[in-house]
Design a protein around this motif. Sequence first.
Motif, PDB file in Angstrom:
ATOM      1  N   VAL A 139       0.974  -1.225  -0.028  1.00 53.20           N
ATOM      2  CA  VAL A 139      -0.024   0.038   0.003  1.00 53.20           C
ATOM      3  C   VAL A 139       1.105   1.358  -0.046  1.00 53.20           C
ATOM      4  N   GLN A 140       2.043   1.240   0.832  1.00 51.23           N
ATOM      5  CA  GLN A 140       2.669   2.326   0.894  1.00 51.23           C
ATOM      6  C   GLN A 140       3.659   2.622  -0.390  1.00 51.23           C
ATOM      7  N   LEU A 141       4.220   1.344  -1.053  1.00 52.92           N
ATOM      8  CA  LEU A 141       4.955   1.364  -1.945  1.00 52.92           C
ATOM      9  C   LEU A 141       4.294   1.754  -3.489  1.00 52.92           C
ATOM     10  N   ASP A 142       3.239   1.412  -3.876  1.00 55.20           N
ATOM     11  CA  ASP A 142       2.541   1.378  -4.773  1.00 55.20           C
ATOM     12  C   ASP A 142       1.475   2.670  -4.744  1.00 55.20           C
ATOM     13  N   THR A 143       1.228   3.410  -3.914  1.00 59.23           N
ATOM     14  CA  THR A 143       0.540   4.556  -3.956  1.00 59.23           C
ATOM     15  C   THR A 143       1.315   5.739  -4.253  1.00 59.23           C
ATOM     16  N   PRO A 144       0.782   6.508  -5.337  1.00 57.08           N
ATOM     17  CA  PRO A 144       1.508   7.786  -5.632  1.00 57.08           C
ATOM     18  C   PRO A 144       1.585   8.686  -4.496  1.00 57.08           C
ATOM     19  N   ASP A 145       2.755   9.271  -4.618  1.00 55.74           N
ATOM     20  CA  ASP A 145       2.913  10.337  -3.453  1.00 55.74           C
ATOM     21  C   ASP A 145       1.644  11.197  -3.127  1.00 55.74           C
ATOM     22  N   ALA A 146       1.322  11.775  -4.074  1.00 58.66           N
ATOM     23  CA  ALA A 146       0.110  12.805  -3.881  1.00 58.66           C
ATOM     24  C   ALA A 146      -1.011  12.018  -3.220  1.00 58.66           C
ATOM     25  N   LEU A 147      -1.309  10.895  -3.545  1.00 57.44           N
ATOM     26  CA  LEU A 147      -2.511  10.174  -2.775  1.00 57.44           C
ATOM     27  C   LEU A 147      -2.206   9.420  -1.512  1.00 57.44           C
ATOM     28  N   ARG A 148      -0.805   9.163  -1.103  1.00 64.12           N
ATOM     29  CA  ARG A 148      -0.757   8.366   0.016  1.00 64.12           C
ATOM     30  C   ARG A 148      -1.127   8.802   1.342  1.00 64.12           C
ATOM     31  N   GLY A 149      -1.509   9.921   1.756  1.00 65.86           N
ATOM     32  CA  GLY A 149      -2.135  10.265   3.029  1.00 65.86           C
ATOM     33  C   GLY A 149      -3.617   9.863   2.951  1.00 65.86           C
ATOM     34  N   ARG A 150      -4.336  10.057   1.857  1.00 64.17           N
ATOM     35  CA  ARG A 150      -5.818   9.584   1.693  1.00 64.17           C
ATOM     36  C   ARG A 150      -5.771   7.948   1.578  1.00 64.17           C
ATOM     37  N   VAL A 151      -4.933   7.432   0.779  1.00 62.39           N
ATOM     38  CA  VAL A 151      -5.072   6.160   0.813  1.00 62.39           C
ATOM     39  C   VAL A 151      -4.856   5.442   1.874  1.00 62.39           C
ATOM     40  N   SER A 152      -3.833   6.008   2.921  1.00 64.41           N
ATOM     41  CA  SER A 152      -3.318   5.329   3.953  1.00 64.41           C
ATOM     42  C   SER A 152      -4.576   5.638   4.987  1.00 64.41           C
ATOM     43  N   ALA A 153      -5.178   6.646   5.118  1.00 69.33           N
ATOM     44  CA  ALA A 153      -6.256   7.062   5.823  1.00 69.33           C
ATOM     45  C   ALA A 153      -7.611   5.955   5.502  1.00 69.33           C
ATOM     46  N   VAL A 154      -8.004   5.755   4.552  1.00 64.32           N
ATOM     47  CA  VAL A 154      -8.809   4.876   4.010  1.00 64.32           C
ATOM     48  C   VAL A 154      -8.380   3.453   4.518  1.00 64.32           C
TER      49      VAL A 154
END
Length: 152
Positions: free
Chosen positions: A72-87
Amino acid sequence: MRAAPRPGRWSCRFLTRFPLRRSVGRTLFSVAIFGLCTVIFGLSRSFPLTVAALVGLGASDMISVVIRASLVQLDTPDALRGRVSAVNAVFIGTSNQLGEFESGLTAAWFGTVGAVLVGGIGTLAVVALWWWLFPELAHRDSLVAADTPPGT
């Protein structure tokens, strides 16, 4: 007085000493071991076998958690990492409560052993379904995707 070891501490040491370098997708799908150990736990009438099943269950769960969190951390683009981590955090946090509800419901319907068996067999079914639906994940070789430029 020496502090008691925390759960998962030995598996983190193991993964530190032997990092996941190859066949990450196949290792991720070793969560099938989790399902198999759950079934063994549900059917076991032997204390040593029960303990061995629980050790296998915990170890396979820890390894799959580390791989999933890393992907999840490595494949998520930098701009979306916070939102993806929150979800991701919301789903992980909620899954515990939903799992407890499901376990209580299936235990009421099928009994304790039946609920454990349904959980183990359900895990094996989900692993088989994901292996079929996402073959690229099952065949992934490393944590970092091959098309990822160095330094990102």
